[in-house]
Structures are given as structure tokens and as C-alpha cells.
Design a protein around this motif. Structure first.
Motif, mmCIF file in Angstrom:
data_model
loop_
_atom_site.group_PDB
_atom_site.id
_atom_site.type_symbol
_atom_site.label_atom_id
_atom_site.label_comp_id
_atom_site.label_asym_id
_atom_site.label_seq_id
_atom_site.Cartn_x
_atom_site.Cartn_y
_atom_site.Cartn_z
ATOM 1 N N PHE A 63 0.828 -1.210 0.000
ATOM 2 C CA PHE A 63 0.000 0.000 0.000
ATOM 3 C C PHE A 63 0.862 1.258 0.000
ATOM 4 O O PHE A 63 0.577 2.222 -0.702
ATOM 5 C CB PHE A 63 -0.927 0.004 1.218
ATOM 6 C CG PHE A 63 -2.183 -0.803 1.030
ATOM 7 C CD1 PHE A 63 -2.701 -1.026 -0.223
ATOM 8 C CD2 PHE A 63 -2.869 -1.319 2.129
ATOM 9 C CE1 PHE A 63 -3.871 -1.767 -0.393
ATOM 10 C CE2 PHE A 63 -4.036 -2.045 1.966
ATOM 11 C CZ PHE A 63 -4.540 -2.282 0.703
ATOM 12 N N TYR A 77 -4.140 9.201 -2.939
ATOM 13 C CA TYR A 77 -4.206 8.190 -1.885
ATOM 14 C C TYR A 77 -4.243 8.841 -0.512
ATOM 15 O O TYR A 77 -3.480 9.763 -0.220
ATOM 16 C CB TYR A 77 -3.003 7.250 -1.975
ATOM 17 C CG TYR A 77 -3.014 6.353 -3.179
ATOM 18 C CD1 TYR A 77 -3.912 5.294 -3.275
ATOM 19 C CD2 TYR A 77 -2.111 6.553 -4.228
ATOM 20 C CE1 TYR A 77 -3.923 4.462 -4.382
ATOM 21 C CE2 TYR A 77 -2.113 5.718 -5.347
ATOM 22 C CZ TYR A 77 -3.023 4.682 -5.415
ATOM 23 O OH TYR A 77 -3.030 3.858 -6.521
ATOM 24 N N ILE A 135 -7.105 4.310 1.887
ATOM 25 C CA ILE A 135 -6.448 3.067 2.294
ATOM 26 C C ILE A 135 -6.520 2.944 3.815
ATOM 27 O O ILE A 135 -6.083 3.840 4.536
ATOM 28 C CB ILE A 135 -4.975 3.041 1.853
ATOM 29 C CG1 ILE A 135 -4.876 3.053 0.321
ATOM 30 C CG2 ILE A 135 -4.271 1.812 2.427
ATOM 31 C CD1 ILE A 135 -3.446 3.146 -0.183
ATOM 32 N N ASP A 137 -5.145 0.378 6.396
ATOM 33 C CA ASP A 137 -4.241 -0.757 6.504
ATOM 34 C C ASP A 137 -4.415 -1.496 7.831
ATOM 35 O O ASP A 137 -4.606 -0.879 8.875
ATOM 36 C CB ASP A 137 -2.798 -0.248 6.381
ATOM 37 C CG ASP A 137 -1.783 -1.368 6.360
ATOM 38 O OD1 ASP A 137 -2.026 -2.369 5.660
ATOM 39 O OD2 ASP A 137 -0.741 -1.243 7.035
#
Length: 227
Positions: A63, A77, A135, A137
Motif C-alpha cells: 500500500f 491516496y 487506504i 491498513d
């Protein structure tokens, strides 16, 4: 809001949530197979990319490497450490609050109206032709991982923008337990062609699978060399 301003703010927020110890640009070998699947996801109408893999196989590195790539029309992102997210608040509220901390963005949010960061970005012509990817994670590392997944689902259900997508990661065994919290919008999750289960598996690093031409400066991640 200019595209460069949106990118800069997203980059600053992401930098605050990325562990600098896990990723080294000069020592990372891109996972070509998973990268290709991720690009297929970006081009699809699916809204969530689930990355599964055992502890230490490189999910965070993968990522983080996406943020480090530089090419035309690269997505914006926004990276968050799932283990540290506050599950008592809506995700959009957390993200919007962080954006509000930046002076360039505050003037674009009307305090008297229930605007959120996505609607503010949507009102900007600069975003045309670009995507925003949130994102999150290692959701399995959150003490309230099931509640975090529920918050992700709430954000997903309220999403009305085709340019906004979500990418999450988890250990496989933890994911099976986490998703038992309730209804999961599986039809909105990306899945590999001819595969029944949602999600993309990131296997342990192997020379035969990963030593394919990608770029002239491909090198190995330290944790991958130990495999």
C-alpha cells in the motif's frame, strides 16, 4: 481547490499515519501480480479492494508503495493505520476534521452546513479524471476491528461518487472473524475473476513469482529477503 492542494493535504495526512520503519523506497520490489489486480480494480466499478496476507508478507509495504509511484492521473491516496483509528466516530468525520486542520481547505468548508470532505472535493473541477482512494491498513489490528469494518460499510453505503474507492488489508484468519459482525456489501468488493471469495491474497515473496520486468531500479525489501 486545486488538484495539487488536494494531493498535498492527502500526502501530509498519510505521512502522519505511515510507519516509516516498514517501507524503504530503495529496497522495495513491487509485487507485480497484485499491482496488476489493483489497477484492474481501479478501472472497475467495484468500490472496495481487500488485500489479505499473513503477518509480515508485505501488505503495508504494498500500500505504501502505491503512494510512492508517480505517473499521470495517479489516484489521490489517503492512508490510515487501521489499528489506530477511532471506531467511535464516523470515518468521514475523522477524515474531514483532518482536512480542516489545513488552512487552504478550511475556507472551502461551510461550518454552518453538513458538508464533508468528499462533497467539498466533488465541488472542485480539479478532480476531473482522477480518483481518491482511502487506504485503511491492517484493520485486524484495531481493538474493535468489527466496529471498524462497520464504519467502513457505513462510509461505503453513503458513497455517491464513482471516483471514490476504499482499499483495506487484513490477515486472512482475522478477516474471517471480523466479517461476522453483520451485513457485508460483498457485491461492491473486488474479486479475482472466476474466484468465489472476495479479496486478493498477497503470498509470501518468491523469486519465481516476482522477478519479472517492472522497472530498472527494482530491488528487494529487507523483510522479503528473509523469506
Amino acid at each position: 481547490i486545486s488538484l495539487s492542494t488536494i494531493r498535498e493535504i492527502a500526502s501530509q495526512i498519510s505521512s502522519n499515519h505511515i510507519s516509516k520503519r516498514k517501507y524503504n523506497r530503495g529496497l522495495y520490489l513491487q509485487r507485480n501480480g497484485v499491482r496488476e489486480l489493483f489497477e484492474t480494480f481501479l478501472e472497475s466499478d467495484k468500490e472496495v479492494f481487500l488485500l489479505l496476507g499473513r503477518s509480515g508478507v508485505g501488505k503495508t509495504n504494498f500500500f505504501t508503495s502505491l503512494l510512492d509511484l508517480d505517473y499521470q492521473n495517479k489516484p489521490i491516496y489517503l492512508f490510515y493505520d487501521g489499528g489506530k483509528l477511532d471506531t467511535s466516530r464516523p470515518l468521514i468525520e475523522i477524515i474531514t476534521e483532518e482536512f480542516k486542520k489545513h488552512l487552504e481547505f478550511r475556507e472551502n468548508l461551510d461550518k454552518d452546513q453538513p458538508h464533508d470532505v468528499l462533497s467539498a472535493i466533488a465541488n472542485s473541477d480539479a478532480l476531473k479524471g482522477h480518483q481518491v482512494v482511502l487506504i485503511i491498513d491492517a484493520i485486524n489490528e484495531n481493538e474493535r476491528s468489527r466496529l471498524l469494518l462497520k464504519q467502513i460499510e457505513i462510509l461505503l453505503q453513503s458513497n455517491k461518487y464513482s471516483w471514490f474507492k476504499i482499499a483495506i488489508s487484513s490477515r486472512p484468519e482475522a478477516w474471517r472473524a471480523i466479517k461476522r459482525w453483520g451485513d457485508l456489501s460483498e457485491h461492491r468488493y473486488f474479486r479475482v475473476k472466476e474466484q468465489n471469495e472476495i479479496g486478493v491474497e498477497l503470498p509470501p515473496f518468491s523469486f519465481s513469482a516476482e522477478l519479472k520486468p517492472f522497472s530498472s531500479d527494482n530491488t528487494f525489501a529487507k523483510d522479503e529477503l528473509k523469506k
